[in-house]
Design an enzyme around this catalytic site. Structure first.
Site, PDB file in Angstrom:
ATOM      1  N   ASN A 102      34.393  38.081  31.201  1.00  0.00           N
ATOM      2  CA  ASN A 102      33.476  38.043  32.340  1.00  0.00           C
ATOM      3  C   ASN A 102      32.072  38.364  31.826  1.00  0.00           C
ATOM      4  O   ASN A 102      31.833  39.464  31.347  1.00  0.00           O
ATOM      5  CB  ASN A 102      33.954  39.078  33.369  1.00  0.00           C
ATOM      6  CG  ASN A 102      33.040  39.175  34.578  1.00  0.00           C
ATOM      7  OD1 ASN A 102      31.904  38.722  34.555  1.00  0.00           O
ATOM      8  ND2 ASN A 102      33.546  39.800  35.632  1.00  0.00           N
ATOM      9  N   CYS A 159      26.637  39.265  39.177  1.00  0.00           N
ATOM     10  CA  CYS A 159      27.364  38.043  38.783  1.00  0.00           C
ATOM     11  C   CYS A 159      26.893  36.811  39.558  1.00  0.00           C
ATOM     12  O   CYS A 159      27.260  35.689  39.214  1.00  0.00           O
ATOM     13  CB  CYS A 159      28.860  38.244  38.962  1.00  0.00           C
ATOM     14  SG  CYS A 159      29.439  39.754  38.182  1.00  0.00           S
ATOM     15  N   HIS A 184      32.139  31.605  38.884  1.00  0.00           N
ATOM     16  CA  HIS A 184      31.979  32.801  38.052  1.00  0.00           C
ATOM     17  C   HIS A 184      33.333  33.159  37.463  1.00  0.00           C
ATOM     18  O   HIS A 184      34.357  33.137  38.153  1.00  0.00           O
ATOM     19  CB  HIS A 184      31.429  33.944  38.908  1.00  0.00           C
ATOM     20  CG  HIS A 184      31.509  35.264  38.223  1.00  0.00           C
ATOM     21  ND1 HIS A 184      31.029  35.463  36.947  1.00  0.00           N
ATOM     22  CD2 HIS A 184      32.036  36.456  38.618  1.00  0.00           C
ATOM     23  CE1 HIS A 184      31.252  36.720  36.601  1.00  0.00           C
ATOM     24  NE2 HIS A 184      31.871  37.335  37.591  1.00  0.00           N
TER      25      HIS A 184
HETATM   26  O1  UT7 Z   1      32.432  40.085  37.969  1.00  0.00           O
HETATM   27  C1  UT7 Z   1      32.604  40.996  38.990  1.00  0.00           C
HETATM   28  C2  UT7 Z   1      33.773  40.687  39.749  1.00  0.00           C
HETATM   29  N1  UT7 Z   1      34.898  41.451  39.272  1.00  0.00           N
HETATM   30  C3  UT7 Z   1      36.096  41.059  39.590  1.00  0.00           C
HETATM   31  O2  UT7 Z   1      36.229  40.039  40.236  1.00  0.00           O
HETATM   32  C4  UT7 Z   1      37.267  41.898  39.213  1.00  0.00           C
HETATM   33  C5  UT7 Z   1      38.317  41.787  40.272  1.00  0.00           C
HETATM   34  N2  UT7 Z   1      39.510  42.597  40.005  1.00  0.00           N
HETATM   35  C6  UT7 Z   1      40.410  42.257  39.071  1.00  0.00           C
HETATM   36  O3  UT7 Z   1      40.252  41.256  38.392  1.00  0.00           O
HETATM   37  C7  UT7 Z   1      41.660  43.103  38.914  1.00  0.00           C
HETATM   38  O4  UT7 Z   1      41.690  44.047  39.962  1.00  0.00           O
HETATM   39  C8  UT7 Z   1      41.725  43.839  37.539  1.00  0.00           C
HETATM   40  C9  UT7 Z   1      41.982  42.839  36.441  1.00  0.00           C
HETATM   41  C10 UT7 Z   1      40.412  44.581  37.289  1.00  0.00           C
HETATM   42  C11 UT7 Z   1      42.851  44.858  37.551  1.00  0.00           C
HETATM   43  O5  UT7 Z   1      44.101  44.230  37.860  1.00  0.00           O
HETATM   44  P1  UT7 Z   1      45.118  44.946  38.865  1.00  0.00           P
HETATM   45  O6  UT7 Z   1      46.298  44.077  38.943  1.00  0.00           O
HETATM   46  O7  UT7 Z   1      44.350  45.201  40.134  1.00  0.00           O
HETATM   47  O8  UT7 Z   1      45.491  46.253  38.083  1.00  0.00           O
HETATM   48  P2  UT7 Z   1      45.350  47.780  38.562  1.00  0.00           P
HETATM   49  O9  UT7 Z   1      43.915  48.185  38.543  1.00  0.00           O
HETATM   50  O10 UT7 Z   1      46.098  47.952  39.835  1.00  0.00           O
HETATM   51  O11 UT7 Z   1      46.116  48.545  37.418  1.00  0.00           O
HETATM   52  C12 UT7 Z   1      47.524  48.416  37.259  1.00  0.00           C
HETATM   53  C13 UT7 Z   1      47.990  49.301  36.135  1.00  0.00           C
HETATM   54  C14 UT7 Z   1      47.554  50.748  36.259  1.00  0.00           C
HETATM   55  O12 UT7 Z   1      48.614  51.540  35.792  1.00  0.00           O
HETATM   56  P3  UT7 Z   1      49.594  52.288  36.839  1.00  0.00           P
HETATM   57  O13 UT7 Z   1      48.707  53.172  37.656  1.00  0.00           O
HETATM   58  O14 UT7 Z   1      50.238  51.186  37.626  1.00  0.00           O
HETATM   59  O15 UT7 Z   1      50.541  53.019  35.938  1.00  0.00           O
HETATM   60  C15 UT7 Z   1      46.407  50.874  35.288  1.00  0.00           C
HETATM   61  O16 UT7 Z   1      46.252  52.172  34.768  1.00  0.00           O
HETATM   62  O17 UT7 Z   1      47.448  48.841  34.887  1.00  0.00           O
HETATM   63  C16 UT7 Z   1      46.842  49.941  34.180  1.00  0.00           C
HETATM   64  N3  UT7 Z   1      45.718  49.417  33.403  1.00  0.00           N
HETATM   65  C17 UT7 Z   1      45.865  48.947  32.154  1.00  0.00           C
HETATM   66  N4  UT7 Z   1      46.948  48.866  31.338  1.00  0.00           N
HETATM   67  C18 UT7 Z   1      46.743  48.305  30.107  1.00  0.00           C
HETATM   68  C19 UT7 Z   1      44.432  49.281  33.781  1.00  0.00           C
HETATM   69  N5  UT7 Z   1      43.719  48.730  32.778  1.00  0.00           N
HETATM   70  C20 UT7 Z   1      44.597  48.507  31.752  1.00  0.00           C
HETATM   71  C21 UT7 Z   1      44.456  47.955  30.469  1.00  0.00           C
HETATM   72  N6  UT7 Z   1      45.545  47.872  29.693  1.00  0.00           N
HETATM   73  N7  UT7 Z   1      43.272  47.482  29.999  1.00  0.00           N
END
Ligand code: UT7
Length: 320
Positions: free
Chosen positions: A277, A111, A247
């Site tokens: 992204n 990125c 980014h």
């Molecule tokens: O370009 C490279 C740089 N990348 C980034 O900067 C990404 C940085 N990270 C992020 O933007 C965030 O961490 C994410 C958007 C990827 C994830 O957000 P989060 O608030 O950290 O969510 P999480 O991974 O903690 O997931 C929370 C919940 C989980 O369920 P449980 O375990 O709480 O029941 C996941 O299974 O959300 C669930 N989940 C989803 N639910 C619906 C994960 N993906 C999805 C989805 N739809 N697509």
């Protein structure tokens, strides 16, 4: 002398994929994706390739700059999703646009790819080796997603952005870039399996896997840090900056960076709502949107900053 951006362009695939559409093919929802990331839709390729989108973005940037293909001395494409391992996307672009006098190669800084490509071109220009360069960030991320992993595939899109840069008295004022390979596996995509006769049971192709929270924490600390650094190097403050073109990974990351820098969110233009992204393509696509919307005047100072896979990061201050 430094390096000035004299023209920009972009190309997105034709097909729009909305959050609502994704929720019909996997267990997700517009509510989850929008509230966690700010992404509403992204473009995904059907027939387009990394090189075809790059070449179209390049043609637009050349037109914007009033530069012919023959005048380009150097083409650098920041990408991690070229169409071939070899030839490079940059060589494909050279052939497509007829830049017969250019040296061409790709850089992979995920990125941060466009930033590193731009800085590499800048250093060649500053050294007096080349005068005019075409710098591109381009990705077809949809081909390296695991479409059964809702936690990653909903975040990314495809596209390309380009800039023509040229030796000038004004332009890049300062830049920083860095890497932390020890944290690399928090955002990783393994290459093809080695099936040479000495390897037992070569593993199948892998797809992108990310520890989202790890990358999130890295981004919200490293990005403000490197922006402070480029400001200090250029003897400027945040008040001197018209736009912070970051980014586009997550609206929450961008808002957190704005807060940590004590800068209004209005100074942070957004394209992730309609592009997702796009890794190395995020910054040049957004830069072209801002430029083509007439938001930049000669003399304006902007920050561009990339961060992500590697892990890598970088930022530049550019006088328009
Ligand atoms: O370009 C490279 C740089 N990348 C980034 O900067 C990404 C940085 N990270 C992020 O933007 C965030 O961490 C994410 C958007 C990827 C994830 O957000 P989060 O608030 O950290 O969510 P999480 O991974 O903690 O997931 C929370 C919940 C989980 O369920 P449980 O375990 O709480 O029941 C996941 O299974 O959300 C669930 N989940 C989803 N639910 C619906 C994960 N993906 C999805 C989805 N739809 N697509």
């Amino acid at each position: 002398m430094t390096t000035r951006i004299i023209g920009t362009g972009r190309c997105l695939p034709e097909t729009v994929v909305t959050n609502d559409y994704l929720s019909t093919i996997m267990d997700t929802s517009d509510e989850w994706i929008s509230s966690r990331t700010g992404i509403k839709e992204r473009r995904i390729v059907k027939n387009e390739t990394t090189a075809s989108m790059s070449a179209e973005a390049a043609r637009q940037a050349m037109e914007d700059a009033g530069v012919t293909a023959e005048e380009i001395d150097l083409i650098i494409v920041g990408t991690l999703t070229g169409d071939y391992i070899t030839p490079s996307t940059a060589c494909e672009v050279q052939a497509a646009i007829g830049a017969v006098n250019a040296m061409a190669f790709d850089v992979n800084a995920a990125c941060t790819g466009f930033i590193v490509a731009l800085n590499t071109a800048h250093l060649y220009i500053q050294a007096g080796i080349y005068r005019t360069a075409l710098v591109i960030g381009a990705e077809t991320l949809s081909k390296i997603m695991d479409w059964n992993d809702r936690s990653t595939c909903v975040l990314f899109g495809d596209g390309a952005g380009a800039a023509i840069v040229r030796s000038n008295e004004k332009g890049i004022m300062s830049f920083v870039q860095g890497a932390d390979g020890a944290k690399g596996l928090s955002l990783a995509c393994k290459d093809r399996a080695n099936n040479n006769p000495l390897v037992q049971n070569p593993k199948d192709l892998n797809y992108t896997a990310m520890n989202g929270q790890e990358v999130y924490k890295f981004a919200v600390t490293k990005v403000p840090e490197c922006i402070h650094q480029v400001l200090e190097d250029a003897n400027l403050t945040t008040d001197d900056i018209k736009y912070f073109i970051l980014h586009q990974a997550n609206i929450r990351i961008i808002n957190s960076v704005a807060k940590r820098l004590k800068v209004s969110e209005d100074k942070f233009p957004i394209s992730l709502d309609h592009c997702g992204n796009v890794s190395a393509a995020s910054v040049p696509i957004l830069l072209d949107e801002v430029n083509k919307n007439g938001l930049l005047q000669k003399g304006d100072k902007i920050v561009i900053s990339g961060f992500g896979g590697g892990l890598t990061w970088g930022a530049d201050i550019i006088e328009w």
